[in-house]
Enzyme design. Sequence first.
Site, mmCIF file in Angstrom:
data_model
loop_
_atom_site.group_PDB
_atom_site.id
_atom_site.type_symbol
_atom_site.label_atom_id
_atom_site.label_comp_id
_atom_site.label_asym_id
_atom_site.label_seq_id
_atom_site.Cartn_x
_atom_site.Cartn_y
_atom_site.Cartn_z
ATOM 1 N N GLY A 18 23.297 25.844 20.114
ATOM 2 C CA GLY A 18 23.045 25.789 18.665
ATOM 3 C C GLY A 18 22.054 26.856 18.239
ATOM 4 O O GLY A 18 21.117 26.600 17.492
ATOM 5 N N SER A 20 22.649 29.710 16.535
ATOM 6 C CA SER A 20 22.969 30.582 15.388
ATOM 7 C C SER A 20 22.119 30.313 14.154
ATOM 8 O O SER A 20 21.961 31.186 13.303
ATOM 9 C CB SER A 20 24.458 30.438 15.022
ATOM 10 O OG SER A 20 24.800 29.066 14.945
ATOM 11 N N VAL A 70 29.423 22.017 22.007
ATOM 12 C CA VAL A 70 28.627 21.322 23.032
ATOM 13 C C VAL A 70 29.177 19.942 23.378
ATOM 14 O O VAL A 70 28.880 19.395 24.440
ATOM 15 C CB VAL A 70 27.128 21.198 22.644
ATOM 16 C CG1 VAL A 70 26.452 22.544 22.615
ATOM 17 C CG2 VAL A 70 26.940 20.430 21.346
ATOM 18 N N TYR A 161 22.072 8.896 14.500
ATOM 19 C CA TYR A 161 21.218 10.041 14.846
ATOM 20 C C TYR A 161 20.036 9.591 15.717
ATOM 21 O O TYR A 161 19.738 10.203 16.748
ATOM 22 C CB TYR A 161 20.736 10.683 13.549
ATOM 23 C CG TYR A 161 19.894 11.921 13.720
ATOM 24 C CD1 TYR A 161 20.489 13.142 14.058
ATOM 25 C CD2 TYR A 161 18.519 11.903 13.506
ATOM 26 C CE1 TYR A 161 19.719 14.295 14.184
ATOM 27 C CE2 TYR A 161 17.746 13.041 13.635
ATOM 28 C CZ TYR A 161 18.359 14.238 13.973
ATOM 29 O OH TYR A 161 17.598 15.379 14.099
HETATM 30 P P1 NAP Z 1 20.841 23.476 11.706
HETATM 31 O O1 NAP Z 1 20.012 24.443 10.956
HETATM 32 O O2 NAP Z 1 21.821 22.627 10.981
HETATM 33 O O3 NAP Z 1 21.585 24.266 12.907
HETATM 34 C C1 NAP Z 1 22.420 23.572 13.766
HETATM 35 C C2 NAP Z 1 22.863 24.488 14.868
HETATM 36 O O4 NAP Z 1 23.637 23.731 15.802
HETATM 37 C C3 NAP Z 1 23.755 25.624 14.397
HETATM 38 O O5 NAP Z 1 23.483 26.762 15.184
HETATM 39 C C4 NAP Z 1 25.161 25.098 14.662
HETATM 40 O O6 NAP Z 1 26.136 26.119 14.850
HETATM 41 C C5 NAP Z 1 24.909 24.349 15.957
HETATM 42 N N1 NAP Z 1 25.903 23.323 16.247
HETATM 43 C C6 NAP Z 1 26.192 22.219 15.511
HETATM 44 N N2 NAP Z 1 27.168 21.507 16.100
HETATM 45 C C7 NAP Z 1 27.495 22.170 17.241
HETATM 46 C C8 NAP Z 1 28.432 21.968 18.272
HETATM 47 N N3 NAP Z 1 29.267 20.900 18.272
HETATM 48 N N4 NAP Z 1 28.513 22.861 19.283
HETATM 49 C C9 NAP Z 1 27.700 23.946 19.301
HETATM 50 N N5 NAP Z 1 26.785 24.206 18.365
HETATM 51 C C10 NAP Z 1 26.687 23.328 17.345
HETATM 52 O O7 NAP Z 1 19.919 22.427 12.506
HETATM 53 P P2 NAP Z 1 18.348 22.477 12.842
HETATM 54 O O8 NAP Z 1 17.622 21.876 11.717
HETATM 55 O O9 NAP Z 1 17.999 23.805 13.364
HETATM 56 O O10 NAP Z 1 18.309 21.434 14.047
HETATM 57 C C11 NAP Z 1 18.268 21.852 15.395
HETATM 58 C C12 NAP Z 1 17.964 20.655 16.272
HETATM 59 O O11 NAP Z 1 16.700 20.106 15.874
HETATM 60 C C13 NAP Z 1 18.970 19.528 16.117
HETATM 61 O O12 NAP Z 1 19.206 18.927 17.357
HETATM 62 C C14 NAP Z 1 18.281 18.561 15.175
HETATM 63 O O13 NAP Z 1 18.733 17.260 15.349
HETATM 64 C C15 NAP Z 1 16.852 18.735 15.591
HETATM 65 N N6 NAP Z 1 15.902 18.347 14.563
HETATM 66 C C16 NAP Z 1 15.845 19.003 13.359
HETATM 67 C C17 NAP Z 1 14.929 18.594 12.396
HETATM 68 C C18 NAP Z 1 14.812 19.258 11.061
HETATM 69 O O14 NAP Z 1 14.039 18.751 10.208
HETATM 70 N N7 NAP Z 1 15.480 20.364 10.804
HETATM 71 C C19 NAP Z 1 14.077 17.508 12.666
HETATM 72 C C20 NAP Z 1 14.157 16.878 13.896
HETATM 73 C C21 NAP Z 1 15.066 17.303 14.843
HETATM 74 P P3 NAP Z 1 26.900 26.819 13.565
HETATM 75 O O15 NAP Z 1 25.884 27.758 12.955
HETATM 76 O O16 NAP Z 1 28.058 27.524 14.163
HETATM 77 O O17 NAP Z 1 27.278 25.714 12.644
#
Ligand code: NAP
Length: 253
Positions: A18, A20, A70, A161
């Site tokens: 993930g 990107s 994934v 989640y």
């Molecule tokens: P995001 O900006 O929505 O980015 C999600 C990333 O995961 C993107 O690169 C997406 O690829 C990739 N992805 C999604 N589904 C996938 C799959 N099936 N196979 C491969 N890649 C996949 O999310 P984020 O906020 O950076 O979150 C990253 C991690 O931190 C997650 O596990 C999330 O649960 C955790 N987290 C985030 C927050 C928050 O507040 N943002 C808080 C707590 C935990 P594409 O670009 O191709 O779609």
Amino acid sequence: MTDTDTDISESRVALVSGGSRGIGRAAVLRLAQDGYDVSFCYQSNELAAKELENEVADLGVRTLAVKADVADGDSVRAFIAETEQALGSIDVAVTSAGITRDNPLLMMPDEDWHQVIDVNLDGVYNVCRSVIFEMMKRKSGSIINISSVAGVYGNATQTNYAASKAGIIGFSRSLAKEVGRYGIRANVVAPGFIETDMTAGLSDKLKKQALQSIPLRRLGRAEEVADLVSFLASDRGSYITGAVFQIDGGITL
Ligand code: NAP
């Protein structure tokens, strides 16, 4: 891929799922700044992946972007094999790929339950399962799995989640106990509200409410999470394993 002149056996290699967008993207850049050759996977956002590939190449390390789901074991195994072939053995694995499908349990479609568990939890299993043997053979490695404070404390409308994120914690602690003797560390980073596409869609009302309960009075930045990932990846974290690090501006206090 850039610059194939580098001696593969000399370089350190990091892999990010993930990568990107969001936290994964920031981790890719930070690890590249730390001198790692970095491979990352993405689900569908080819444009973002290409842009990041170019940005990493400008930092003078080698990089590889692979489209891989994934949730699909074969897809992850192909991603890992491609990485090892192109960049060499993996020293650091960061699992950041994740999704949300929020709903009260009463209204939760079965599909949303399974999709979140498949991507968030099976995704971590698939990556770790695929890198662990090589790390055991080489007697070193650092695994950093991205969970969430929701996985520690729970969150209404996020049973799916929170279950997936709590699962990551149990998984990582068990893995840390299993592979510590091979010099492999497994840690968890549990962010609170971080400014990424994942939180961009939240209503203003919800964001305002969240801000009021965050002592630091702001959302976190992906780069701040990436700093912690960088620390845990490196030898600076050499005596840390099985730990869960909350990075949340104090929201859970
Ligand atoms: P995001 O900006 O929505 O980015 C999600 C990333 O995961 C993107 O690169 C997406 O690829 C990739 N992805 C999604 N589904 C996938 C799959 N099936 N196979 C491969 N890649 C996949 O999310 P984020 O906020 O950076 O979150 C990253 C991690 O931190 C997650 O596990 C999330 O649960 C955790 N987290 C985030 C927050 C928050 O507040 N943002 C808080 C707590 C935990 P594409 O670009 O191709 O779609």
